[in-house]
Design an enzyme around this catalytic site. Structure first.
Site, mmCIF file in Angstrom:
data_model
loop_
_atom_site.group_PDB
_atom_site.id
_atom_site.type_symbol
_atom_site.label_atom_id
_atom_site.label_comp_id
_atom_site.label_asym_id
_atom_site.label_seq_id
_atom_site.Cartn_x
_atom_site.Cartn_y
_atom_site.Cartn_z
ATOM 1 N N GLU A 91 0.973 -1.302 -0.127
ATOM 2 C CA GLU A 91 -0.027 -0.217 -0.435
ATOM 3 C C GLU A 91 1.213 1.006 -0.083
ATOM 4 O O GLU A 91 2.125 0.923 0.346
ATOM 5 C CB GLU A 91 -0.645 0.119 0.833
ATOM 6 C CG GLU A 91 -1.848 -0.760 1.361
ATOM 7 C CD GLU A 91 -2.891 -1.016 2.927
ATOM 8 O OE1 GLU A 91 -3.303 0.433 3.014
ATOM 9 O OE2 GLU A 91 -2.915 -2.077 3.174
ATOM 10 N N CYS A 104 3.605 8.786 2.173
ATOM 11 C CA CYS A 104 3.356 7.427 2.836
ATOM 12 C C CYS A 104 4.085 6.391 1.895
ATOM 13 O O CYS A 104 2.752 5.230 1.104
ATOM 14 C CB CYS A 104 1.892 6.870 4.003
ATOM 15 S SG CYS A 104 1.843 5.801 4.790
ATOM 16 N N CYS A 111 5.397 -6.962 7.838
ATOM 17 C CA CYS A 111 6.592 -6.705 9.197
ATOM 18 C C CYS A 111 6.664 -7.610 10.310
ATOM 19 O O CYS A 111 5.636 -8.440 10.812
ATOM 20 C CB CYS A 111 5.641 -5.458 10.043
ATOM 21 S SG CYS A 111 6.250 -4.359 10.715
ATOM 22 N N CYS A 115 2.908 -5.288 16.186
ATOM 23 C CA CYS A 115 2.511 -3.899 17.296
ATOM 24 C C CYS A 115 1.202 -3.944 17.182
ATOM 25 O O CYS A 115 0.324 -4.477 16.573
ATOM 26 C CB CYS A 115 2.292 -2.699 16.997
ATOM 27 S SG CYS A 115 4.520 -2.138 16.285
ATOM 28 N N CYS A 118 -1.386 -2.676 14.874
ATOM 29 C CA CYS A 118 -1.155 -2.763 13.712
ATOM 30 C C CYS A 118 -2.165 -3.517 13.132
ATOM 31 O O CYS A 118 -2.002 -4.787 12.837
ATOM 32 C CB CYS A 118 0.090 -2.366 14.008
ATOM 33 S SG CYS A 118 0.976 -2.146 11.673
ATOM 34 N N CYS A 332 -2.627 2.675 7.648
ATOM 35 C CA CYS A 332 -2.530 0.726 7.986
ATOM 36 C C CYS A 332 -2.642 -0.167 7.888
ATOM 37 O O CYS A 332 -3.710 -1.105 8.678
ATOM 38 C CB CYS A 332 -2.817 1.533 9.983
ATOM 39 S SG CYS A 332 -2.357 2.615 10.597
HETATM 40 N N1 SAH Z 1 7.202 0.432 11.532
HETATM 41 C C1 SAH Z 1 7.380 1.705 11.306
HETATM 42 C C2 SAH Z 1 6.844 2.867 10.682
HETATM 43 C C3 SAH Z 1 5.165 1.737 9.920
HETATM 44 S S1 SAH Z 1 3.902 2.421 10.953
HETATM 45 C C4 SAH Z 1 7.236 2.415 13.226
HETATM 46 O O1 SAH Z 1 6.708 1.474 14.032
HETATM 47 O O2 SAH Z 1 7.061 3.551 13.242
HETATM 48 C C5 SAH Z 1 3.775 4.122 11.025
HETATM 49 C C6 SAH Z 1 3.426 4.388 11.922
HETATM 50 O O3 SAH Z 1 1.850 3.720 12.151
HETATM 51 C C7 SAH Z 1 3.875 3.987 13.600
HETATM 52 O O4 SAH Z 1 3.645 5.780 14.738
HETATM 53 C C8 SAH Z 1 2.917 3.115 14.611
HETATM 54 O O5 SAH Z 1 3.159 3.368 15.358
HETATM 55 C C9 SAH Z 1 1.494 4.182 13.604
HETATM 56 N N2 SAH Z 1 0.627 3.072 13.712
HETATM 57 C C10 SAH Z 1 0.107 1.527 13.629
HETATM 58 N N3 SAH Z 1 -1.024 1.352 13.341
HETATM 59 C C11 SAH Z 1 -1.723 2.555 13.693
HETATM 60 C C12 SAH Z 1 -3.302 2.724 13.886
HETATM 61 N N4 SAH Z 1 -4.008 1.574 14.039
HETATM 62 N N5 SAH Z 1 -3.567 3.859 14.285
HETATM 63 C C13 SAH Z 1 -3.013 4.524 15.028
HETATM 64 N N6 SAH Z 1 -1.568 4.604 14.604
HETATM 65 C C14 SAH Z 1 -1.262 3.338 13.575
#
Ligand code: SAH
Length: 341
Positions: A91, A104, A111, A115, A118, A332
């Site tokens: 994406e 973006c 990944c 998290c 995510c 995301c």
């Molecule tokens: N892996 C890297 C970059 C990709 S995620 C990182 O963790 O920073 C990009 C951003 O989106 C990160 O700050 C992540 O924590 C956030 N993110 C991921 N899922 C999310 C969600 N469901 N709601 C809000 N932010 C989210």
């Protein structure tokens, strides 16, 4: 198999042309055609002889992604699902701001960070994207939308610092005045907190902005949200950030996604102030995007504003990130997830 010419930076191309006994300026011409003119075939390179074009065509592919799906939000945000030409999908999101267009980009297919909030968690990690595949996301969006992008954020699918060399190479190409010509200060790299790679980044003297996905100032809470915290805890992470600032003199941006009844109360804000006090930084508050089956949901607007005001009143610069494209699930990794089903 033919190589993807988009994986070649200017130096690589110069080296290649040297090997085939061509003048170095040919490398610059081809590099410009690919990354600045954004051509999709060698036949369009009109200042290159037919013979050389044929030679290049035999040696290289120009990998141009296909669009599997494109969603457009009421606010103008566009979300692309690209076929990266091997059956995998990634994406890329295009956003319009007052100061221009921002993209973006994804850095990996999937990944490994896991998290909990995510959309990439629970679906397979496939592989790293190559430098050319990272850059092609920008080129493909520019071709389709007929715009010129001015900002790049590495906040799509993947952990950019887990694909360090390819990401650095893509930035070099994005940066190059003869390539995409986007200044390093207009590029942000976001990380979940891979401490050793933060030092690597500092030592590369990159002028890009580093964003740290912090999300909590409390180790127990952060470990619950982000398993990486079990490897590099908050103290180690903040130490690395302070060293990064010392080495680069650059401000760090901390991302903090607010989840209702989880990390959004006054006590959390107090801990955050204590943690970041005196640092050259900025806090980006993000209303968390609820994912399917996710246990975290968005904080109330009231709590988000209270949280921001508390930080600002206590010497930490904080802003609330404007939500773009929420009507198209633009945030995301949700398209790749749907596509896999
Ligand atoms: N892996 C890297 C970059 C990709 S995620 C990182 O963790 O920073 C990009 C951003 O989106 C990160 O700050 C992540 O924590 C956030 N993110 C991921 N899922 C999310 C969600 N469901 N709601 C809000 N932010 C989210």
């Amino acid at each position: 198999m033919k190589k993807n010419i988009k994986d070649y930076n200017l130096e690589d191309l110069k080296e290649y042309f040297k090997q085939i006994d061509e003048k170095p300026f040919r490398a610059e011409q081809v590099f410009k055609w690919i990354f600045s003119e954004n051509v999709t075939s060698f036949s369009e390179m009109t200042n290159i002889s037919l013979e050389l074009r044929e030679k290049l065509d035999n040696e290289f592919n120009i990998n141009n992604f296909n669009i599997i799906k494109k969603l457009e939000s009421k606010d103008g945000t566009k979300k692309y699902l690209f076929d990266v030409l091997d059956g995998n999908a990634i994406e890329t999101v295009l956003m319009e701001y007052k100061h221009g267009f921002s993209i973006c980009v994804s850095s990996q297919i999937g990944c490994k960070m896991g998290c909990k909030f995510c959309a990439s968690t629970g679906i397979p990690f496939v592989r790293n994207l190559s430098a050319g595949e990272i850059v092609e996301q920008i080129l493909a969006v520019q071709r389709d939308s007929k715009i010129k992008v001015s900002n790049i954020v590495f906040m799509g699918i993947g952990e950019p610092l887990d694909n360090f060399e390819n990401v650095m190479k893509s930035i070099e190409i994005i940066n190059n005045p003869k390539g995409l010509n986007i200044g390093a200060r207009h590029i942000s790299i976001s990380t979940s907190g891979l401490v050793p790679r933060i030092y690597d980044l500092a030592n590369r003297n990159s002028q890009s902005t580093l964003s740290i996905s912090l999300h909590s100032a409390d180790n127990i809470k952060r470990s619950e949200m982000m398993p990486v915290n079990n490897t590099y805890n908050i103290e180690e992470l903040i130490k690395a950030c302070k060293d990064y600032i010392k080495i680069t003199n650059r401000r760090i941006s901390f991302e903090y996604a607010l989840a209702k009844d989880n990390n959004d109360n006054l006590d959390d804000a107090k801990k955050l102030v204590k943690l970041l006090k005196g640092m050259l930084c900025h806090v980006n508050l993000i209303p968390i995007n609820k994912i399917e089956s996710g246990k975290y949901s968005k904080s109330t607007n009231e709590n988000i504003i209270k949280f921001r005001d508390y930080l600002n009143d206590n010497g930490i610069v904080a802003t609330i990130r404007r939500e773009l494209g929420s009507d198209i699930d633009a945030a995301c990794g949700q398209l790749r997830r749907q596509n896999l089903k």
